[in-house]
Design a protein around this motif. Sequence first.
Motif, PDB file in Angstrom:
ATOM      1  N   VAL A 159       0.837  -1.213   0.000  1.00  0.00           N
ATOM      2  CA  VAL A 159       0.000   0.000   0.000  1.00  0.00           C
ATOM      3  C   VAL A 159       0.865   1.254   0.000  1.00  0.00           C
ATOM      4  CG1 VAL A 159      -1.631   1.348   1.372  1.00  0.00           C
ATOM      5  CG2 VAL A 159      -2.004  -1.092   1.061  1.00  0.00           C
ATOM      6  N   ALA A 160       1.899   1.265   0.853  1.00  0.00           N
ATOM      7  CA  ALA A 160       2.781   2.436   0.923  1.00  0.00           C
ATOM      8  C   ALA A 160       3.545   2.635  -0.380  1.00  0.00           C
ATOM      9  CB  ALA A 160       3.754   2.285   2.088  1.00  0.00           C
ATOM     10  N   GLY A 161       4.040   1.532  -0.958  1.00  0.00           N
ATOM     11  CA  GLY A 161       4.825   1.644  -2.184  1.00  0.00           C
ATOM     12  C   GLY A 161       4.003   2.066  -3.379  1.00  0.00           C
ATOM     13  N   TYR A 162       2.779   1.570  -3.469  1.00  0.00           N
ATOM     14  CA  TYR A 162       1.957   1.910  -4.625  1.00  0.00           C
ATOM     15  C   TYR A 162       1.353   3.307  -4.481  1.00  0.00           C
ATOM     16  CZ  TYR A 162      -1.516   1.729  -8.308  1.00  0.00           C
ATOM     17  OH  TYR A 162      -2.258   2.029  -9.428  1.00  0.00           O
ATOM     18  N   ALA A 163       0.891   3.655  -3.277  1.00  0.00           N
ATOM     19  CA  ALA A 163       0.229   4.947  -3.082  1.00  0.00           C
ATOM     20  C   ALA A 163       1.223   6.098  -3.166  1.00  0.00           C
ATOM     21  CB  ALA A 163      -0.501   4.967  -1.738  1.00  0.00           C
ATOM     22  N   GLY A 164       2.408   5.927  -2.562  1.00  0.00           N
ATOM     23  CA  GLY A 164       3.384   7.012  -2.548  1.00  0.00           C
ATOM     24  C   GLY A 164       2.881   8.212  -1.756  1.00  0.00           C
ATOM     25  N   ASN A 198       2.721   6.989   1.859  1.00  0.00           N
ATOM     26  CA  ASN A 198       4.025   6.339   2.010  1.00  0.00           C
ATOM     27  C   ASN A 198       4.796   6.943   3.174  1.00  0.00           C
ATOM     28  OD1 ASN A 198       7.049   6.137   1.518  1.00  0.00           O
ATOM     29  ND2 ASN A 198       6.313   4.730  -0.046  1.00  0.00           N
ATOM     30  N   THR A 199       4.801   8.260   3.262  1.00  0.00           N
ATOM     31  CA  THR A 199       5.569   8.937   4.310  1.00  0.00           C
ATOM     32  C   THR A 199       5.071   8.553   5.694  1.00  0.00           C
ATOM     33  OG1 THR A 199       5.997  10.818   2.842  1.00  0.00           O
ATOM     34  CG2 THR A 199       6.283  11.173   5.216  1.00  0.00           C
ATOM     35  N   THR A 234       6.419   5.604  10.369  1.00  0.00           N
ATOM     36  CA  THR A 234       5.981   4.848  11.544  1.00  0.00           C
ATOM     37  C   THR A 234       6.749   3.537  11.660  1.00  0.00           C
ATOM     38  OG1 THR A 234       3.747   5.786  11.328  1.00  0.00           O
ATOM     39  CG2 THR A 234       3.989   3.821  12.699  1.00  0.00           C
ATOM     40  N   ILE A 235       6.938   2.869  10.527  1.00  0.00           N
ATOM     41  CA  ILE A 235       7.699   1.618  10.516  1.00  0.00           C
ATOM     42  C   ILE A 235       9.148   1.869  10.925  1.00  0.00           C
ATOM     43  CG2 ILE A 235       8.693  -0.122   8.968  1.00  0.00           C
ATOM     44  CD1 ILE A 235       5.812  -0.705   9.720  1.00  0.00           C
TER      45      ILE A 235
END
Length: 199
Positions: free
Chosen positions: A23-28, A32-33, A38-39
């Motif tokens: 989700v983070a990689g595709y949405a950007g 993503n930020t 958080t991770i």
Amino acid sequence: SDVCSSDLPVFCALFIGAAIGIVAGYAGGWTNTILMRTIDVFFAFPSVLLAVAMAGALGPGIFNGMLALTLVFIPPIARVAESVTTGVRSLDYVEAARASGAGALLIIRKHVLGNVLGPIFVYAMSLIAVSMILASGLSFLGLGVKPPLPDWGLMLNTLRTALYTQPALCALPGVMIFITSISFNLMTDGLRSAMDIKA
């Protein structure tokens, strides 16, 4: 008990971490930020210290030990998933699908998942050996599996009093942990070579 308590956290972390990273990689952008910063907080702590701290906070027991290990392995898997997905997102066929009006869920399901799940799965497999060592360490410290369940870390803790009288017997659980960990590492190397994934 050892293999189960080390496999299950990795596979649970695989589903959760892969979902977050994809989700983070595709949405950007801001998605993503927010997700990846958080991770990144969890990367400030060594995995061993993080596992011990979480298991200590949750209390001893096999379920709490597996939950602690799952939380430890989600961040690295999410980071790998985000990195792979970011690379796939900019490929021509994904751009073509987006230009044709396909929705994000359809693109992820049809064009992204098939290309990112392989590297993510191979990386997750490489964590099983680490998970086994951490699970045994938690049991050795009294934060993991409790008697009467069998566990190599628990056996090491029980047999340490006989270290000077029966050293060979005391070494057996450690030898089994070593052999099993090496076996999983070799299996991961074979899987990576079969899937032609660059390390």
